[in-house]
Design an enzyme around this catalytic site. Structure first.
Site, mmCIF file in Angstrom:
data_model
loop_
_atom_site.group_PDB
_atom_site.id
_atom_site.type_symbol
_atom_site.label_atom_id
_atom_site.label_comp_id
_atom_site.label_asym_id
_atom_site.label_seq_id
_atom_site.Cartn_x
_atom_site.Cartn_y
_atom_site.Cartn_z
ATOM 1 N N HIS A 1 -46.807 71.919 55.104
ATOM 2 C CA HIS A 1 -46.314 70.781 54.234
ATOM 3 C C HIS A 1 -46.060 71.262 52.922
ATOM 4 C CE1 HIS A 1 -48.793 68.488 57.012
ATOM 5 N NE2 HIS A 1 -47.815 67.586 56.776
ATOM 6 N N PRO B 1 -58.030 64.740 56.164
ATOM 7 C CA PRO B 1 -57.934 62.658 56.676
ATOM 8 C C PRO B 1 -58.297 62.048 54.616
ATOM 9 C CG PRO B 1 -59.746 63.713 57.513
ATOM 10 C CD PRO B 1 -59.350 65.501 56.725
ATOM 11 N N LEU B 2 -57.050 62.267 54.471
ATOM 12 C CA LEU B 2 -57.018 61.548 52.930
ATOM 13 C C LEU B 2 -58.163 60.510 52.545
ATOM 14 C CD1 LEU B 2 -52.847 60.587 53.418
ATOM 15 C CD2 LEU B 2 -54.182 62.695 51.581
ATOM 16 N N HIS C 1 -42.106 66.976 52.204
ATOM 17 C CA HIS C 1 -43.047 66.492 52.951
ATOM 18 C C HIS C 1 -43.927 67.126 54.125
ATOM 19 C CE1 HIS C 1 -47.247 64.562 52.956
ATOM 20 N NE2 HIS C 1 -46.838 64.445 54.250
ATOM 21 N N ARG D 1 -88.236 50.941 62.066
ATOM 22 C CA ARG D 1 -87.918 51.191 60.752
ATOM 23 C C ARG D 1 -88.790 51.661 59.741
ATOM 24 N NH1 ARG D 1 -85.964 45.290 58.476
ATOM 25 N NH2 ARG D 1 -87.618 44.330 59.993
ATOM 26 N N GLU E 1 -70.462 51.608 52.538
ATOM 27 C CA GLU E 1 -70.249 53.041 53.720
ATOM 28 C C GLU E 1 -70.194 53.682 53.817
ATOM 29 O OE1 GLU E 1 -70.124 49.410 53.802
ATOM 30 O OE2 GLU E 1 -71.839 48.749 54.092
ATOM 31 N N HIS F 1 -81.893 48.267 62.791
ATOM 32 C CA HIS F 1 -81.255 47.288 63.641
ATOM 33 C C HIS F 1 -79.791 47.602 64.724
ATOM 34 C CE1 HIS F 1 -82.784 46.085 60.058
ATOM 35 N NE2 HIS F 1 -82.516 44.417 59.839
ATOM 36 N N HIS G 1 -73.101 42.390 64.382
ATOM 37 C CA HIS G 1 -74.526 42.269 63.856
ATOM 38 C C HIS G 1 -74.772 44.268 64.615
ATOM 39 C CE1 HIS G 1 -73.585 40.709 60.253
ATOM 40 N NE2 HIS G 1 -75.044 41.556 59.069
HETATM 41 C C1 LIG Z 1 -56.260 59.180 56.438
HETATM 42 C C2 LIG Z 1 -55.087 59.883 56.921
HETATM 43 N N1 LIG Z 1 -54.398 59.370 57.158
HETATM 44 C C3 LIG Z 1 -52.720 59.909 57.508
HETATM 45 C C4 LIG Z 1 -52.547 61.002 57.335
HETATM 46 C C5 LIG Z 1 -51.570 61.551 57.714
HETATM 47 N N2 LIG Z 1 -51.136 61.862 56.740
HETATM 48 C C6 LIG Z 1 -50.602 63.486 55.797
HETATM 49 S S1 LIG Z 1 -50.235 63.048 54.565
HETATM 50 C C7 LIG Z 1 -49.696 61.600 54.489
HETATM 51 C C8 LIG Z 1 -49.040 61.353 53.922
HETATM 52 C C9 LIG Z 1 -49.206 61.664 52.242
HETATM 53 O O1 LIG Z 1 -48.803 61.256 51.284
HETATM 54 P P1 LIG Z 1 -49.031 61.988 50.006
HETATM 55 O O2 LIG Z 1 -50.629 61.613 49.714
HETATM 56 O O3 LIG Z 1 -48.326 60.650 48.575
HETATM 57 O O4 LIG Z 1 -48.852 63.591 49.941
HETATM 58 P P2 LIG Z 1 -47.373 63.883 49.264
HETATM 59 O O5 LIG Z 1 -46.117 63.384 50.222
HETATM 60 O O6 LIG Z 1 -47.219 63.984 47.792
HETATM 61 O O7 LIG Z 1 -47.603 65.390 50.220
HETATM 62 C C10 LIG Z 1 -50.312 60.874 55.630
HETATM 63 C C11 LIG Z 1 -49.852 59.800 55.865
HETATM 64 C C12 LIG Z 1 -53.848 61.884 56.638
HETATM 65 N N3 LIG Z 1 -53.322 63.041 56.944
HETATM 66 N N4 LIG Z 1 -55.024 61.113 56.413
#
Ligand SMILES: Cc1ncc(C[n+]2csc(CCOP(=O)(O)OP(=O)(O)O)c2C)c(N)n1
Length: 669
Positions: free
Chosen positions: A31, A120-121, A266, A361, A415, A465, A477
């Site tokens: 990227h 993972p975003l 990107h 628990r 959570e 639980h 649940h």
């Molecule tokens: C939870 C999650 N879902 C999907 C992705 C796949 N993913 C990686 S980057 C991206 C787009 C992100 O866009 P942005 O945050 O605006 O980054 P930029 O394009 O500015 O680098 C996605 C969907 C990920 N890494 N994590």
């Protein structure tokens, strides 16, 4: 002759942009766009704001840096390399290759200077809240007037993707409530994600949203304006009551004539021709790759070297602190080394077979409260379920915006953010965090559980639980597939103790655990306490499985169970015995702990020669075949549960002594 600073800084920034693009190009994947766009931001952080020591990336009072937009990791790798971390240019050239330190997304423990694994975003955003909680707590416990041992801040770069993820909302809400003024987050507002302009799905006013969460929000209209970035960071540092968000408008792949501002930059290399144009744009030789001008190398190296003096000063303060507060200093050093106070395990309660029935628990609550005074670094809470999960530490306060020394955490019904915050807390040396909810809602926390396992860190996830035994709350649940799915996560230890004494040893394992998280699984319903004089000792829990009740004779069959079903198979054993069928009962609280034992031990519990085995667990049978073999059987849950009193559910789903007996007999026919 050294160039005027402004020019040198610009050259430095452009060097990072091109280095990032070159590495992605060489890897032919990655990227480039965001790393290029945010080079000025990185420059300002690593040269003017972050306190760090490249020679000791773990330095306790360093500022933490989180690249929540982990895909832009070439930005971070570039600065780690340039400021003098043990990350060579060859490492950069090996970006995304097998066994390199420069993985496709930053990995904790792989490259030095990576405080947390991201990718993972949303996770990094929420991890930072845990880091911030941890800093506040360490400061409250150890700082003394004149001894600001812990005064670091948590910086993060977040992106549109982070802002869209739900966990960010949970974590931002919690951070605002807790007034975590030590958080300084930069939001790369570039309007671009993978599918194109963010306009297609994301139009809210992020600034207004964060103000509503109680954050201090600033806006920088141009990511290339390093003066404005510096001012915003100075303001953010001055704001100590509210977490800070600096929203920075940037142009993705700045400097790329054909790709800047497009989604195309990107997640794909720019292409050989385009990179040449980028280099020309910045006045670099288009034919040279991985070109770091000497003065730039020197500039960042010097910036990195400041960290040595910074750490030395801290060490001197700590040495004086040690003289003045020897006990606290020793406590911190021990905890930071991952060691436990001597004798802590003596505090584990012992339960008698004659004691009244007790839910695990409830036993867990007793264990926690018995050990908490001896384990000052054990802190935790729940997602609004402490009365149900029995996780309140009765002798201790709550962690609040006014009381950072509190050891009970109210994560709220968040959570996912709780899990991610626990990871940030666990990544802070000196703390041992736990967090609790119902086993069913482990589903809301799987990303952080998985990341804890990847990072080999030791948060303790407490889930109560744990089966249809919870009764009337019904299908939604009642966990069914959760044990199987948790057991499938590499490097995670799942423990489902059979009674109060096994619960005590489950906590012992979790507290002593190194190199991975632990999941503790407890019942809502009361269970008999297994008589330690009559049955196998609960301390055998540490081996994962053990012979709880030996057959009177050479056994015809092995009965295996975990948790609440152990009491059921003990009753079945008696009934079978009365009918002349001799069985061995094995309690198997943890598959993962059992798998760590040597072949001899495993064979002593589950002899290869005896493959007639019946496993009983009120959960998905998936995975049990390994232990029950082709000659055995499994009594589990193959559907979802139902809403009814627990006893009716046991009958409905066949978790009765008679049914176990019948299944056992069927196996012997
Ligand atoms: C939870 C999650 N879902 C999907 C992705 C796949 N993913 C990686 S980057 C991206 C787009 C992100 O866009 P942005 O945050 O605006 O980054 P930029 O394009 O500015 O680098 C996605 C969907 C990920 N890494 N994590």
């Amino acid at each position: 002759m050294e160039k005027p600073n402004q020019e040198l800084e610009q050259l430095a920034i452009d060097t990072v942009r091109i280095l990032s693009a070159d590495a992605v190009q060489k890897a032919n994947s990655g990227h480039p766009g965001t790393a290029m766009a945010l080079a000025p931001l990185g420059h300002v952080l690593w040269s003017k704001f972050l306190n760090y020591n490249p020679k000791n990336p773990d330095f306790a009072n360093r500022d933490r840096f989180i690249l929540s937009a982990g895909h832009a990791c070439m930005l971070q790798y570039s600065f780690l390399h340039l400021t003098g971390y043990d990350l060579s240019l060859d490492d950069i050239k090996n970006f995304r290759q097998l066994n390199s330190k420069t993985a496709g997304h930053p990995e904790y423990g792989l490259a030095p200077g990576i405080d947390v694994t991201t990718g993972p975003l949303g996770q990094g955003f929420a991890n930072g809240v845990g880091f911030a909680i941890a800093q506040k707590h360490l400061a409250a416990r150890y700082n003394k007037p004149g001894f600001e041992l812990f005064d670091y801040r948590i910086y993060a770069i977040t992106s549109d993707g982070d802002m869209m993820e739900g966990v960010t909302s949970e974590a931002a809400s919690l951070a605002g409530h807790l007034q975590l003024g030590n958080l300084i987050y930069l939001y790369d507002d570039n309007h671009i994600s993978i599918e194109g302009s963010t306009d297609i799905t994301f139009n809210e006013d992020v600034s207004a949203r964060f103000r509503a969460y109680g954050w201090h929000v600033q806006e920088v209209p141009d990511a290339n304006d390093i003066h404005a970035l510096e001012l915003a960071l100075i303001n953010a540092k001055a704001e100590t009551q509210k977490p800070s968000l600096i929203r920075v408008r940037s142009l993705i792949a700045y400097g790329s004539p054909n790709k800047s501002g497009t989604a195309g930059s990107h997640g794909s290399p720019l292409g050989a021709d385009e990179i040449k144009l980028v280099k020309e744009f910045f006045g670099f030789d288009p034919e040279k790759s991985f070109n770091i001008p000497e003065e730039v190398a020197e500039y960042y190296k010097k910036k990195g070297e400041r960290g040595i003096a910074y750490e030395d000063k801290w060490k001197a303060t700590f040495a004086k602190y040690k003289e003045k507060f020897p006990e606290l200093a020793a406590e911190y050093e021990r905890a930071a080394n991952g060691d436990l106070p001597e004798g802590w395990a003596d505090k584990l309660p012992v339960f008698k077979g004659s004691d009244p029935k007790m839910a695990t628990r409830q036993a867990s609550g007793k264990v926690l409260n018995a050990i908490a005074p001896s384990l000052p670094n054990l802190i935790g809470g729940s997602a609004d379920l402490s009365p149900s999960t029995e996780t309140n530490l009765k002798e201790f306060d709550s962690f609040t915006s006014e009381n950072r020394g509190g050891r009970n955490f109210h994560f709220g019904i968040r959570e996912h953010a709780m899990g991610s915050a626990l990871n940030g807390m666990a990544l802070t040396k000196g703390l041992l965090p736990f967090g609790a909810t119902f086993l069913m809602f482990s589903e809301y926390m799987r990303p952080p559980i998985r990341l804890a396992a990847i990072m080999k860190i030791n948060p303790i996830f407490v889930y109560t639980h744990d089966s249809i035994g919870l009764g009337e709350d019904g299908t939604t649940h009642q966990p069914v597939e959760q044990l199987a799915s948790l057991r499938s996560i590499p490097n995670l230890t799942v423990i489902r103790p059979a009674d109060a004494n096994e619960t005590a040893f489950a906590w012992k394992v979790a507290v002593e655990k190194k190199g991975g998280p632990t999941v503790l699984v407890f019942t809502r319903q009361a269970l008999p306490i297994l008589d330690q004089d009559k049955y196998g000792k609960a301390s055998n829990l540490e081996k994962g499985a053990y012979v709880l009740s030996e057959a009177s004779n050479t056994h015809d069959l092995i009965l295996l169970a975990t948790g609440s079903e152990v009491a059921l198979i003990l009753q079945a054993q008696e009934k079978l015995e009365a009918e002349g069928i001799s069985t061995r009962v094995v309690s198997m609280p943890s598959w993962e702990l059992f798998e760590k034992q040597d072949a001899e031990y495993k064979d002593s519990v589950l002899p290869k020669a005896n493959k007639k085995r019946l496993a009983v667990e009120m959960a998905s049978p998936m995975g049990w075949h390994k232990y029950t073999t082709d000659e055995g059987d499994m009594l589990g849950m193959t559907t979802f549960g139902e809403s009814a009193p627990a006893d009716d559910l046991y009958k409905h789903f066949g978790f009765t002594v008679d049914n176990v007996v019948n299944k056992a007999k069927a196996l012997l026919q």
